[in-house]
Design a protein around this motif. Structure first.
Motif, PDB file in Angstrom:
ATOM      1  N   ARG A 190       0.813  -1.219   0.000  1.00 32.89           N
ATOM      2  CA  ARG A 190       0.000   0.000   0.000  1.00 32.89           C
ATOM      3  C   ARG A 190       0.845   1.266   0.000  1.00 32.89           C
ATOM      4  O   ARG A 190       0.542   2.227  -0.707  1.00 32.89           O
ATOM      5  N   TRP A 191       1.931   1.262   0.780  1.00 34.30           N
ATOM      6  CA  TRP A 191       2.678   2.485   1.002  1.00 34.30           C
ATOM      7  C   TRP A 191       4.122   2.457   0.499  1.00 34.30           C
ATOM      8  O   TRP A 191       4.781   3.487   0.487  1.00 34.30           O
ATOM      9  N   GLY A 192       4.611   1.290   0.115  1.00 33.59           N
ATOM     10  CA  GLY A 192       6.016   1.201  -0.252  1.00 33.59           C
ATOM     11  C   GLY A 192       6.878   1.580   0.929  1.00 33.59           C
ATOM     12  O   GLY A 192       6.695   1.053   2.030  1.00 33.59           O
ATOM     13  N   TYR A 193       7.788   2.521   0.738  1.00 30.47           N
ATOM     14  CA  TYR A 193       8.625   3.006   1.836  1.00 30.47           C
ATOM     15  C   TYR A 193       8.132   4.355   2.368  1.00 30.47           C
ATOM     16  O   TYR A 193       8.778   4.965   3.225  1.00 30.47           O
ATOM     17  N   HIS A 194       7.004   4.804   1.872  1.00 30.50           N
ATOM     18  CA  HIS A 194       6.424   6.063   2.348  1.00 30.50           C
ATOM     19  C   HIS A 194       5.734   5.840   3.699  1.00 30.50           C
ATOM     20  O   HIS A 194       5.266   4.732   3.991  1.00 30.50           O
ATOM     21  N   TYR A 208      20.709  -4.757  -3.908  1.00 31.85           N
ATOM     22  CA  TYR A 208      21.011  -3.977  -2.712  1.00 31.85           C
ATOM     23  C   TYR A 208      21.888  -4.818  -1.802  1.00 31.85           C
ATOM     24  O   TYR A 208      21.651  -6.024  -1.642  1.00 31.85           O
ATOM     25  N   ALA A 209      22.884  -4.193  -1.180  1.00 31.82           N
ATOM     26  CA  ALA A 209      23.807  -4.941  -0.332  1.00 31.82           C
ATOM     27  C   ALA A 209      23.254  -5.215   1.053  1.00 31.82           C
ATOM     28  O   ALA A 209      23.654  -6.185   1.700  1.00 31.82           O
ATOM     29  N   SER A 210      22.355  -4.356   1.516  1.00 35.20           N
ATOM     30  CA  SER A 210      21.859  -4.498   2.889  1.00 35.20           C
ATOM     31  C   SER A 210      20.500  -3.839   3.047  1.00 35.20           C
ATOM     32  O   SER A 210      20.100  -2.998   2.226  1.00 35.20           O
ATOM     33  N   VAL A 211      19.797  -4.209   4.107  1.00 36.16           N
ATOM     34  CA  VAL A 211      18.526  -3.562   4.430  1.00 36.16           C
ATOM     35  C   VAL A 211      18.760  -2.084   4.710  1.00 36.16           C
ATOM     36  O   VAL A 211      17.982  -1.225   4.282  1.00 36.16           O
ATOM     37  N   ASP A 212      19.844  -1.775   5.408  1.00 42.02           N
ATOM     38  CA  ASP A 212      20.148  -0.380   5.719  1.00 42.02           C
ATOM     39  C   ASP A 212      20.306   0.439   4.437  1.00 42.02           C
ATOM     40  O   ASP A 212      19.853   1.582   4.358  1.00 42.02           O
ATOM     41  N   LEU A 263      16.903   1.251   2.939  1.00 46.74           N
ATOM     42  CA  LEU A 263      16.179   2.235   3.731  1.00 46.74           C
ATOM     43  C   LEU A 263      16.749   3.642   3.534  1.00 46.74           C
ATOM     44  O   LEU A 263      16.035   4.629   3.673  1.00 46.74           O
ATOM     45  N   ARG A 264      18.018   3.713   3.210  1.00 43.12           N
ATOM     46  CA  ARG A 264      18.669   5.011   3.033  1.00 43.12           C
ATOM     47  C   ARG A 264      18.595   5.516   1.592  1.00 43.12           C
ATOM     48  O   ARG A 264      19.151   6.569   1.278  1.00 43.12           O
ATOM     49  N   LYS A 269      15.772   8.101  -3.138  1.00 42.36           N
ATOM     50  CA  LYS A 269      14.763   8.235  -4.195  1.00 42.36           C
ATOM     51  C   LYS A 269      13.351   7.977  -3.686  1.00 42.36           C
ATOM     52  O   LYS A 269      12.381   8.409  -4.284  1.00 42.36           O
ATOM     53  N   TRP A 270      13.226   7.296  -2.529  1.00 41.99           N
ATOM     54  CA  TRP A 270      11.882   7.038  -1.999  1.00 41.99           C
ATOM     55  C   TRP A 270      11.204   8.339  -1.566  1.00 41.99           C
ATOM     56  O   TRP A 270       9.985   8.412  -1.520  1.00 41.99           O
ATOM     57  N   ALA A 271      11.996   9.341  -1.253  1.00 42.35           N
ATOM     58  CA  ALA A 271      11.439  10.618  -0.786  1.00 42.35           C
ATOM     59  C   ALA A 271      11.224  11.630  -1.911  1.00 42.35           C
ATOM     60  O   ALA A 271      10.824  12.765  -1.661  1.00 42.35           O
ATOM     61  N   GLU A 272      11.476  11.236  -3.134  1.00 38.57           N
ATOM     62  CA  GLU A 272      11.380  12.166  -4.253  1.00 38.57           C
ATOM     63  C   GLU A 272       9.940  12.416  -4.698  1.00 38.57           C
ATOM     64  O   GLU A 272       9.681  13.350  -5.446  1.00 38.57           O
ATOM     65  N   SER A 273       9.018  11.581  -4.261  1.00 31.31           N
ATOM     66  CA  SER A 273       7.621  11.754  -4.657  1.00 31.31           C
ATOM     67  C   SER A 273       6.726  11.710  -3.426  1.00 31.31           C
ATOM     68  O   SER A 273       7.107  11.155  -2.389  1.00 31.31           O
ATOM     69  N   ASP A 274       5.542  12.309  -3.552  1.00 33.91           N
ATOM     70  CA  ASP A 274       4.608  12.337  -2.431  1.00 33.91           C
ATOM     71  C   ASP A 274       3.913  10.988  -2.225  1.00 33.91           C
ATOM     72  O   ASP A 274       3.423  10.714  -1.127  1.00 33.91           O
ATOM     73  N   ALA A 275       3.864  10.190  -3.254  1.00 31.46           N
ATOM     74  CA  ALA A 275       3.196   8.891  -3.179  1.00 31.46           C
ATOM     75  C   ALA A 275       4.120   7.824  -3.769  1.00 31.46           C
ATOM     76  O   ALA A 275       4.944   8.119  -4.637  1.00 31.46           O
ATOM     77  N   PRO A 276       4.011   6.585  -3.302  1.00 29.35           N
ATOM     78  CA  PRO A 276       4.891   5.530  -3.812  1.00 29.35           C
ATOM     79  C   PRO A 276       4.571   5.169  -5.262  1.00 29.35           C
ATOM     80  O   PRO A 276       3.410   5.102  -5.652  1.00 29.35           O
TER      81      PRO A 276
END
Length: 338
Positions: free
Chosen positions: A121-125, A253-257, A260-261, A264-271
């Protein structure tokens, strides 16, 4: 068994604290000898737990933080005292109505877990519930003050209207009144610097070093335990398994961290559809390697070792918290003068 050295302590998410003293150290000032830094040995874990969320989980350091309700009480009382002080100088200053606090321990545990339904529903948002929680914790907008009012608030003015301004201004008056009688926390020697009790150069008197706050030590230790858990070989092994799982779904991706970092997840208002697909794969792979449960168990172990080492200082933190809540409660009940 390998021990992990402390790199630095800072009141931000990633720092390191540790258990066996080693010879390397950090300088507290130009003329001060270096203090030894401690290290912690990796804690033993008999079995990795597999919780699906942070709900119901707690960490030992939680006992040394104000609860969200207590934080609201302290903030509101300090705000009332500050407002009363400003009024005596002819200025209006709004009282904090008491925003809902966010538990620092919750903030460490929350990102470790991601349910597949939430990811879909939200992805990483942030979820709608999370957005509301953050908005509530931020309180209202900062009051707009005239230059004269600002000098009284911060203590850059010695007097105003023929009245002496309290040392540090009305802000410090409110803060220090609530902290009256609170125990002074003795920091470990390697955490202390020559200017620990002084505000930054050029700062108004109301400011003080972050280390002077009673919550500095437990927050630093909370962050340190997270960092040590993140760098633990067992987490590295889990990350490798998680990374291999993600590659099967086409994600590198090498790690969960690292995921999470990803900014690009913060570049849009919605996932986006791509973000959601990535997050769903991530959620499945975290469950497969028990990532959240492992990080939780490791933090439990590291925090217990830290508490054993710094029991005296942490008891001072607890005493300071009790004094702050006691003073704040009296202020809100009208039994304390501003």
């Amino acid at each position: 068994m390998r021990s992990y050295p402390l790199s630095s302590l800072r009141p931000a998410l990633l720092s390191a604290v540790a258990l066996t003293l080693v010879t390397t150290g950090c300088s507290g000032g130009k003329d001060e000898p270096q203090a030894a830094r401690p290290t912690f040995s990796p804690p033993a874990i008999s079995a990795t737990p597999a919780p699906r969320s942070a709900d119901g989980l707690s960490l030992p350091l939680e006992a040394y933080f104000l609860t969200p309700d207590q934080s609201r009480t302290v903030a509101r009382a300090q705000s009332m005292l500050t407002s009363d002080c400003m009024r005596r100088f002819g200025f209006s200053y709004p009282v904090n109505t008491g925003s809902s606090g966010i538990s620092p321990v919750r903030e460490v545990l929350r990102p470790l877990f991601l349910s597949e339904s939430t990811a879909a529903r939200w992805g990483y948002h942030p979820t709608a519930e999370r957005q509301a929680q953050v908005k509530s914790s931020q309180g209202g907008a900062a009051p707009k003050l005239s230059p004269a009012a600002q000098t009284v608030l911060t203590g850059t003015a010695k007097s105003h209207g023929g009245k002496d301004v309290p040392k540090g201004g009305c802000f410090a008056h409110g803060r220090d009144s609530v902290e009256s009688g609170a125990a002074k926390v003795t920091l470990p020697p390697w955490m202390k610097g020559a200017d620990d009790d002084k505000p930054p150069p050029g700062a108004p008197p109301a400011m003080r070093s972050a280390r002077a706050d009673p919550g500095y030590l437990p927050q630093s230790m909370l962050n340190g335990a997270f960092d040590l858990a993140l760098s633990d070989p067992r987490t590295k092994q889990a990350d490798a398994g998680w990374s291999a799982c993600m590659k099967q779904s086409g994600y590198a991706y090498a790690s969960v961290d690292a995921i999470l970092r990803n900014s690009k997840w913060a570049e849009s208002d919605a996932p986006s559809a791509s973000e959601i697909a990535t997050a769903v794969a991530d959620a499945r792979c975290r469950v497969k390697v028990k990532y959240g449960g492992l990080m939780y168990a490791l933090q439990l172990g590291y925090q217990k070792a830290m508490i054993d080492m710094y029991a005296d200082s942490l008891n001072q933190v607890k005493q300071a918290n009790e004094a702050r809540v006691r003073n704040a409660t009296r202020v809100l009940s009208g039994n304390a003068a501003g």
